[in-house]
Design an enzyme around this catalytic site. Structure first.
Site, PDB file in Angstrom:
ATOM      1  N   CYS A  77       0.786  -1.238   0.000  1.00 14.36           N
ATOM      2  CA  CYS A  77       0.000   0.000   0.000  1.00 14.36           C
ATOM      3  C   CYS A  77       0.820   1.291   0.000  1.00 14.36           C
ATOM      4  O   CYS A  77       0.650   2.144  -0.867  1.00 14.36           O
ATOM      5  CB  CYS A  77      -0.932   0.016   1.206  1.00 14.36           C
ATOM      6  SG  CYS A  77      -2.042  -1.404   1.313  1.00 14.36           S
ATOM      7  N   HIS A 131      -1.781   6.440   2.287  1.00 15.46           N
ATOM      8  CA  HIS A 131      -1.772   5.262   3.149  1.00 15.46           C
ATOM      9  C   HIS A 131      -2.588   5.488   4.423  1.00 15.46           C
ATOM     10  O   HIS A 131      -2.586   6.561   5.016  1.00 15.46           O
ATOM     11  CB  HIS A 131      -0.356   4.854   3.533  1.00 15.46           C
ATOM     12  CG  HIS A 131      -0.352   3.646   4.416  1.00 15.46           C
ATOM     13  ND1 HIS A 131      -0.711   2.405   3.962  1.00 15.46           N
ATOM     14  CD2 HIS A 131      -0.101   3.503   5.744  1.00 15.46           C
ATOM     15  CE1 HIS A 131      -0.666   1.535   4.955  1.00 15.46           C
ATOM     16  NE2 HIS A 131      -0.305   2.175   6.044  1.00 15.46           N
TER      17      HIS A 131
END
Length: 485
Positions: A77, A131
């Site tokens: 991610c 994120h």
């Protein structure tokens, strides 16, 4: 003597007002960017999955261009999102972890949404775009590594995650079934009580619908980014989505464990059926839970798309759907992400441009190409410093190509793997000197990557040529100096 005639004065003033220039609505195209978390293209029916039900994403795919060979620039991610949102490859920005990337690109450089904000767009974030820790940050309703400078407004969406009431089970590291439902980055399934709005993604869809309705009265264009956290673990969704996928009916990839025999040690994924202590029941339950989470997420996508249609702005709005990276569902007995094999490095990517030609593109593309592509489509200047390419030609004609290769990494914390994906070949090396092993796959003859040709004789010259190509690509990527002295 001049007579004062109030009626005449009022008439004159009204005439002046009528003749005065009025504010003109900004007719630039809007942007709706929808991103899922940990979604493999192989789970979508529009990409060929015969089991998982994704009617809303399929609907968008039928209206736009579906890219069949799109790749993330990092296979987990944090660095993936930092890459496409900043416009830089990870080796240029030095962002390999779970951060927004702002500290790498500096305050003087604009992120993708900030570039639109600076150009007069109203930029709004709902859910996870930069994120955000899942499940931790979602449970708390906080935004972790977000970039406030990118947004005119932002909205976090809290959810119970693994604590949701319902039928839950920990699958990972639980061979005797005695472990309770746990949090963290763990394979857990929860067929939850209640409806969609109990969960973060249900709340994100509701907020996005509300914003789209509010935008109907705005003169300025909008850039709306909607981030869904499913199907990221835990695989939690209302029970009705689990009912679609009885785990007993799930088929497993054939011969998965033997697929590891010719993969170098550095290429064995961090989550395997063996180290997660899976049996076939837990494998099937994991896939069923993942599919349930995907269908739940797809339903939320449908709510947002429906709201856009109702708003009357669909014919002036570019819609993008993608994921930050892919995901393994038992191929090679690998599970989750952080692998440079196809299921983890490839991503779904659909772009619907108003007036564009629907179709399927086989052009190699990267998520890093979104920043320049959407900027140009909206008439914004494309910063020359960013490293992506404009996909506009493909949106006008899906038969066109824009890249000869895609480049992805899994970062120094994961054996410093590097993927060069060409039209026919997928080449993976571990370490910049390849000392930890290499893999080579003929993607025409072996799209499932079952046969690593790098271990076979007679490939020395071909492998050396690929090593040189990777070295050249790294040198090209690093040539962008973000912090000149």
């Amino acid at each position: 003597m001049i007579l004062f005639r109030p009626a005449a004065v009022i008439a004159a003033l009204l005439a002046l007002i009528a003749a005065a220039p009025t504010a003109v609505a900004d007719d630039r195209m809007n942007v709706l960017f929808i991103i899922s978390d940990d979604l493999t293209a192989t789970a979508l029916s529009c990409y060929g999955n015969p089991v998982c039900k994704t009617p809303n994403i399929d609907r968008l795919a039928a209206q736009g261009v579906r890219f069949s060979r799109a790749y993330c620039q990092a296979t987990f991610c944090g660095p993936s999102r930092a890459s496409f949102l900043s416009g830089y490859y990870p080796h240029a920005s030095k962002v390999f972890g779970y951060v927004s990337g702002r500290q790498a690109i500096g305050d003087a450089r604009a992120t993708w949404p900030q570039h639109f904000k600076n150009a007069g767009y109203h930029t709004a974030r709902v859910g996870k775009i930069f994120h955000m820790g899942v499940p931790g940050d979602v449970e708390k309703g906080v935004d972790s590594a977000d970039d406030p400078a990118s947004w005119s407004e932002k909205h976090n969406c809290q959810g119970p995650e693994w604590k949701a009431p319902g039928a839950g089970e920990t699958l990972e590291g639980n061979p005797d079934g005695k472990k309770p439902v746990v949090g963290g980055n763990t394979f857990v399934v929860v067929a939850a009580d209640g409806d969609d709005l109990v969960h973060a993604d249900g709340k994100a869809a509701a907020k996005a619908v509300e914003l789209i309705d509010d935008f109907k009265g705005r003169a300025d264009p909008f850039f709306l980014a909607v981030g869904f956290v499913r199907p990221h673990v835990p695989f939690v969704a209302p029970k009705k989505y689990f009912d679609l996928y009885p785990w007993e009916t799930i088929e497993l990839p054939p011969g998965a464990e033997s697929d590891q025999d010719d993969i170098p040690k550095a290429g064995i994924n961090y989550k395997t059926g063996a180290n997660m202590k899976f049996d076939d029941v837990r494998r099937r339950k994991s896939i069923a839970g993942y599919y349930a989470a995907v269908s739940f997420m797809d339903a939320q996508v449908g709510k947002v798309l429906d709201a856009l249609e109702r708003s009357g702005k669909a014919d002036r709005t570019i819609v993008i759907f993608t994921s930050d990276h892919g995901y393994h569902l038992g191929e090679h007995d690998f599970w989750a992400k952080v692998s440079l094999h196809e299921e983890s490095a490839a991503v779904p990517l659909i772009i619907r441009k108003p007036g564009g030609k629907p179709g399927v593109s086989r052009s190699l593309v990267g998520l890093i190409d979104l920043y320049p592509t959407v900027s140009r489509l909206c008439g914004l200047e494309v910063p020359t410093r960013i490293q992506g390419l404009d996909l506009g030609p493909v949106l006008d004609d899906p038969a066109r190509t824009v890249r000869d290769a895609a480049f992805s990494i899994n970062g120094p914390d994961f054996h410093n793997g590097l993927l060069l994906r060409e039209d026919r070949w997928a080449y993976i090396q571990y370490g910049e000197d390849a000392r930890d092993g290499v893999e080579l796959y003929d993607m025409e003859a072996d799209p499932g990557q079952h046969r690593n040709l790098a271990v076979e004789p007679g490939r020395r010259e071909q492998l050396e040529a690929f090593r040189q190509k990777v070295a050249d690509r790294l040198r090209e990527v690093r040539a962008c100096d973000l912090h000149p002295r």
